[in-house]
Structure formats: C-alpha cells, structure tokens
Design an enzyme around this catalytic site. Structure first.
Site, mmCIF file in Angstrom:
data_model
loop_
_atom_site.group_PDB
_atom_site.id
_atom_site.type_symbol
_atom_site.label_atom_id
_atom_site.label_comp_id
_atom_site.label_asym_id
_atom_site.label_seq_id
_atom_site.Cartn_x
_atom_site.Cartn_y
_atom_site.Cartn_z
ATOM 1 N N LYS A 95 -99.149 96.655 -81.381
ATOM 2 C CA LYS A 95 -98.696 97.051 -80.047
ATOM 3 C C LYS A 95 -98.649 98.568 -80.005
ATOM 4 O O LYS A 95 -97.859 99.185 -80.708
ATOM 5 C CB LYS A 95 -97.303 96.462 -79.774
ATOM 6 C CG LYS A 95 -97.311 94.953 -79.598
ATOM 7 C CD LYS A 95 -95.926 94.425 -79.237
ATOM 8 C CE LYS A 95 -95.922 92.913 -79.146
ATOM 9 N NZ LYS A 95 -96.661 92.387 -77.972
ATOM 10 N N LYS A 104 -89.073 79.819 -80.074
ATOM 11 C CA LYS A 104 -89.912 80.809 -80.766
ATOM 12 C C LYS A 104 -88.984 81.752 -81.532
ATOM 13 O O LYS A 104 -88.053 82.315 -80.962
ATOM 14 C CB LYS A 104 -90.760 81.597 -79.755
ATOM 15 C CG LYS A 104 -91.530 82.780 -80.386
ATOM 16 C CD LYS A 104 -92.482 83.472 -79.401
ATOM 17 C CE LYS A 104 -93.056 84.766 -79.993
ATOM 18 N NZ LYS A 104 -93.936 85.491 -79.055
ATOM 19 N N ARG A 146 -97.717 81.544 -80.060
ATOM 20 C CA ARG A 146 -98.343 80.226 -79.848
ATOM 21 C C ARG A 146 -98.811 79.625 -81.176
ATOM 22 O O ARG A 146 -98.876 78.401 -81.297
ATOM 23 C CB ARG A 146 -99.481 80.355 -78.831
ATOM 24 C CG ARG A 146 -100.569 81.307 -79.230
ATOM 25 C CD ARG A 146 -101.483 81.695 -78.063
ATOM 26 N NE ARG A 146 -100.864 82.675 -77.163
ATOM 27 C CZ ARG A 146 -101.428 83.153 -76.072
ATOM 28 N NH1 ARG A 146 -102.623 82.746 -75.714
ATOM 29 N NH2 ARG A 146 -100.789 84.041 -75.316
ATOM 30 N N ASP A 194 -92.065 91.341 -83.735
ATOM 31 C CA ASP A 194 -93.481 91.169 -83.409
ATOM 32 C C ASP A 194 -94.134 92.538 -83.258
ATOM 33 O O ASP A 194 -94.052 93.158 -82.199
ATOM 34 C CB ASP A 194 -93.614 90.352 -82.108
ATOM 35 C CG ASP A 194 -95.066 90.203 -81.658
ATOM 36 O OD1 ASP A 194 -95.972 90.483 -82.470
ATOM 37 O OD2 ASP A 194 -95.278 89.792 -80.494
HETATM 38 N N1 BES Z 1 -93.839 88.632 -77.857
HETATM 39 C C1 BES Z 1 -94.945 88.910 -77.017
HETATM 40 C C2 BES Z 1 -94.651 88.679 -75.534
HETATM 41 C C3 BES Z 1 -93.662 89.600 -74.888
HETATM 42 C C4 BES Z 1 -94.118 90.705 -74.208
HETATM 43 C C5 BES Z 1 -92.326 89.337 -74.904
HETATM 44 C C6 BES Z 1 -93.229 91.535 -73.577
HETATM 45 C C7 BES Z 1 -91.423 90.172 -74.289
HETATM 46 C C8 BES Z 1 -91.873 91.270 -73.613
HETATM 47 C C9 BES Z 1 -96.129 88.025 -77.398
HETATM 48 O O1 BES Z 1 -96.214 87.690 -78.736
HETATM 49 C C10 BES Z 1 -97.363 88.790 -77.077
HETATM 50 O O2 BES Z 1 -97.578 89.783 -77.699
HETATM 51 N N2 BES Z 1 -98.121 88.302 -76.108
HETATM 52 C C11 BES Z 1 -99.317 88.946 -75.700
HETATM 53 C C12 BES Z 1 -100.364 87.878 -75.554
HETATM 54 C C13 BES Z 1 -101.745 88.420 -75.415
HETATM 55 C C14 BES Z 1 -102.188 89.085 -76.694
HETATM 56 C C15 BES Z 1 -102.658 87.276 -75.051
HETATM 57 C C16 BES Z 1 -99.045 89.661 -74.387
HETATM 58 O O3 BES Z 1 -98.268 89.155 -73.577
HETATM 59 O O4 BES Z 1 -99.576 90.748 -74.208
HETATM 60 ZN ZN ZN Z 2 -94.422 87.649 -79.773
HETATM 61 MN MN MN Z 3 -97.259 89.183 -79.858
#
Ligand code: BES
Ligand code: ZN
Ligand code: MN
Length: 510
Positions: A289, A277, A366, A282
């Site tokens: 966020k 990835k 994803r 992000d």
């Molecule tokens: N990059 C994040 C996941 C992440 C979170 C990596 C904390 C490192 C530390 C990913 O893209 C994300 O935002 N995932 C979401 C998914 C949700 C929206 C279903 C998450 O984990 O909150």
């Molecule tokens: Zn991410």
């Molecule tokens: Mn994300």
C-alpha cells in the site's frame, strides 16, 4: 461507571448535573396556517415547567429562548444553574417529533448527555426522558447502551498525566427500577463485548497480533461453561490444506492462528457460524500500500471483522442464550513482506481444492476467508455470516457509516437487517451479480483473486461465494467503513467503534 435506575422525579433529584431529553412540541392541525405566529422555540409543559421555575431558577426557559431551541434530534443546549440551587448544570437534549420516536435517537441522546457530563467534569449525572411505558426493556436498554458507549474512553496507551476525566455515576430518573435494572444489566453485558471489539481494533498491530486474538478467544471460553476454544496452529492448517490462508501469513514473523470458538447451550434449534476477517496488519504484501489515501497506517483495523465476532462471543458468554449453537471463526494472520512472501502470480490451493492465481497480494482478506468459509461449510450449520474489512470499494460505495451486505438467502438477509435496525447500526443490501465473477477468469488457475476496480466490493463478495458449497444460507458483511471513526459521533468516540457486535448479538439471541 455505574448506571442506576430510580423512581425519583427530576424535581426531587439533587447532584452535579441533570440532563433532560425533550420532544419537539407536537404539531396541531392549525400549525400550517399559523406558522408565522408560532413561537420559534420549545414551550415547556408540566412537570418541566415547574422544575424550571422551582429547581433550576428558570435556566431552561432562558436557554431555550436564547438559542431558539426547538428540541430537534441531535441538538442540545446547556448551561450553569445559579449557585443557590441543588443542581449545578443542566442540559436539554432534543428527541425530535414524538410521532417518530425511535430508540436509536434515545440511545444517541443518552450518549450526548454522557459526553457532555464528561467534558463538564461532572461526577454524578441524572437523565430524565419523557415518560415511556411501552417497551420499557428495549428503551431502557437503548438508553443504558448510549451511556456506556459514550462513557468508554480508551486510555490504555496514554501516560499517567494524560488520563481522561471519568464520570462516576449515571442515574436514569422516573423509571421502574425493577423493570429497568434487567435491561441495564443486559446493556452492560452487550457493551462489554462492544468495548472488547473497540479495544482490539484501536490497539496497534504491535500489541494485537494473531496470538493476541487467539489468547482473547481462549479467555472468553474460560469465562463460560458453554464455550470451547480450539486454536489450530500452522501445521494443523497445513494438514487441512488451507493454502490460501497460509500464503497470506508467509512473510510474517508472527505465526498464523486459526481460531474456532464454539458456544453450545441446550438442544440447538439453530446453528450459526460467524466468521471474522482477522488481518492484524495489512501492508498489502508485495503489492504494498503506497501513495496518498492508501491508509496503510490504519491497517491495524483490518481485524475489525474478527473483533466484532469476538466481541459478540464475549457478550454471548454473559447473556447465555439457550438452545443455540454458534461457531466463531477467525483465520488470524498478518500480511507482511520478506523473502518468503507470496508473490504476485503465485498459484495457491484452497482447502476445497480450488486453485487461485494471486494477481494482487493486497486482496488478501478473501484468501484467508476462503479457507475459513470452507471450514465453516463443513460444520453443518444453518447459516454462515462473515464480517470483513474487505474492500476500499465498499467505503467508496456506502461511505464510512454503512456496511454492505450480500446474501444468498432472503430470510437471513431480513434477520440481519432487523438485528441491525434494533441495534441502530446501518447495513445496506448489495447485489450478488453472477456476471461480475467473469473478471476472475485465470489462464493458469481456476480463478484469480482480483478483478477490475469497478464494482470491487460486489466482485469480492462473488469471490467469497465460491467457497460456500453446502450451507443453505450465507451472508457477507463488508465493514471496512464503519469499524473505525476519526471523529466522535453519535455514541461512538474516535477510534474503533465495535461496529456489528450489537447486530450480531441481536441476530444470535432473537
Ligand atoms: N484491508 C483492505 C480493505 C480496506 C481498505 C479496509 C480501506 C479498510 C479501509 C483489503 O485487504 C484491500 O486491500 N483491498 C483492496 C482490494 C483490491 C486489491 C482488489 C482494496 O480495497 O483496494
Ligand atoms: Zn485487508
Ligand atoms: Mn489488502
């Protein structure tokens, strides 16, 4: 920093500082009964006993008694040796029970010695381990890895007057230089790849962009005759129908890059694809966020999977394993916001024709991986391994030190588990629960990209599984926890850890 191996015994060495790794005293059958009479501290045996008396002015025994040091794993005592002696500073590092000797403890002991030497502003350090005649290669490699991993300090973004002290030389004593030097060279090549991954992760998103990742891949390919690099630009991705990947990059001013590095040497007996990835930042997109604990400021690390893939590629370029073909694939982009951004509710079409309703723009990894998996699935490889900082849920489940693993194939899962064990990297197998895919049901599209909060890491793996149709073996590693650390620990310094590079290298070369 230079590592050498020598036959020199610690009694004969002279220099700034000596590190000595010791086991706890072996337990005898009568120990149970005599627990109360046993000395509370380590008893030195020869040759350490005479080293202490003749070369170190009894500093070791003094330190041992003073701190009741027994040699437990992860403990150490250090001190200064009197002015009349050839060695100025000494540290004793515990290796624990000799019956449970484990190369990863040796790796960490070597790291502890190195870190101590740096803090003590030592230029020349010697390390003496208990004699090891078995697995000289493997053990020496682990020691050298510990030294190199702990010695690496990322000074790229510090100004001139804020530079760290750098240890110049580490000498591994009492070993067979012929046998050890090959292992040291191998460690150096692998750790070069780990350091590349660490530096890619630690660099902020204004320095490491999708363009930087593509340039890095091209530079790796240029170092080796066995590598070719193909970078697919946005238009080529459009032609391939990569609607999921491209939607994530819509609001970024930096173009997406689909990176495909191929290593091929000899007649391949095995063909592997490694996907990482590569979100260089992000923000979450329109589902931005926000709020305490969202860690938006750490989202430069959302390319940790691709850093591991590129780090492994760099190591492979140097190690040159034969009769294998490996594809390293990264769908690199940035998840940002502007008037072109994908909206919650938008429907995308991935390159396998599946339609996805984006109910959350923050589940973007994803989407990029979907098109990367479809691409890899067409390469005719035996196995696909993807690595991704995919979910916060995986960090909740396994903490920051352990990656989650999902696999449709037992042999691949076992091979990854073994590769990780040899590397000292922690990976825990998780279930692919078919029922959990039901939550992705969409009224309007084939499926949505997000389900409920519960079991979020498993659900994400189930989403990815939809895009592997023909390859017999696939594994997904969620590395959201271990790619970054706020504190130094073991052989990692604070910052990017380079997690999974060494596991991938073991998987590829073994
Ligand atoms: N990059 C994040 C996941 C992440 C979170 C990596 C904390 C490192 C530390 C990913 O893209 C994300 O935002 N995932 C979401 C998914 C949700 C929206 C279903 C998450 O984990 O909150
Ligand atoms: Zn991410
Ligand atoms: Mn994300």
């Amino acid at each position: 920093m230079n590592i050498l191996a020598s036959v020199t015994v610690s009694q004969a060495w002279c220099g700034d500082a000596l590190a000595i790794a010791v086991f706890t005293n072996p337990k005898t059958a009568s120990d149970e009964q005599t627990e109360s009479q046993k000395p509370k501290y380590l008893e030195l045996s020869e040759p350490l006993k005479s080293l202490d008396v003749k070369v170190l002015g009894c500093t070791l025994s003094d330190l041992i008694i003073e701190s009741e040091f027994v040699g437990a794993v992860g403990t150490s005592v250090s001190g200064r040796v009197g002015i009349d002696y050839a060695i100025r500073k000494v540290i004793l590092i515990g290796l624990g029970d000799p019956a449970k000797a484990n190369p990863d403890d040796w790796r960490k002991a070597a790291a502890a010695a190195t870190r101590w030497a740096n803090k003590e502003k030592v230029k020349k350090l010697a390390i003496a381990f208990p004699s090891y005649n078995q697995n000289i290669d493997f053990t020496t490699q682990a020691i050298a890895e510990g030294v190199l991993l702990a010695a690496h300090q990322d000074k790229r973004f510090k100004s001139k007057d804020n530079q760290p002290f750098l240890l110049e030389q580490v000498e591994i004593l009492e070993t067979n230089p012929e046998l050890a030097s090959g292992a040291i060279a191998k460690a150096q090549q692998i750790i070069d790849g780990v350091i590349l991954a660490r530096e890619l992760v630690s660099a902020p998103a204004n320095i490491v962009t999708p363009i930087t990742l593509a340039d890095t891949a091209v530079a790796i390919a240029a170092e080796s005759n066995y590598f070719t690099a193909k970078i697919l630009e946005k238009a080529e991705c459009e032609a391939l129908g990569m609607g999921a990947f491209l939607a994530v990059s819509l609001a970024s001013d930096i173009p997406p890059k689909f990176i495909h590095l191929t290593y091929s040497n000899g007649t391949p007996k095995r063909k592997l694809a490694i996907i990482g990835k590569g979100l260089t930042f992000d923000s979450g997109g329109l589902n931005i966020k926000t709020g305490a604990g969202c860690s938006i400021e750490l989202m430069k690390t959302d390319m940790g999977g691709s850093a591991a893939a590129l780090g492994a590629a760099k190591a492979i370029a140097h190690l040159q394993p034969t009769d294998i073909e490996v594809h390293f694939i990264v769908a690199a982009c940035e998840n940002m916001i502007n008037g072109k951004a994908m909206r919650p509710g938008d429907i995308l079409t991935a390159s396998n024709g599946k339609t996805i309703e984006v109910n959350n723009t923050d589940a973007e990894g994803r989407l990029t991986l979907a098109d990367a998996l479809v691409y890899a699935d067409k390469l005719g490889v035996d196995a696909i391994v993807d690595l991704a900082t995919l979910t916060g849920a995986c960090v909740v489940a396994l903490g920051e030190d352990i990656a989650g693993m999902w696999s449709i194939d037992e042999n691949l899962a076992e091979a990854i588990a073994l590769a990780a064990k040899d590397a000292g990297e922690k990976i825990w197998r998780m279930p692919l629960e078919e029922k959990y895919f039901e939550q992705f049901k969409s009224i309007v599209a084939d499926f949505k990209n997000t389900g409920t909060r519960a079991g979020g890491a498993i659900a994400a793996a189930m989403f990815l599984k939809q895009f592997v149709e023909t390859t017999p073996a696939w594994a997904h590693l969620d590395v959201a926890g271990p790619v970054w650390t706020e504190r130094e620990s073991g052989y990692n310094n604070a910052g990017g850890t380079g997690f999974a590079v060494r596991t991938l290298v073991n998987l590829i070369i073994n």
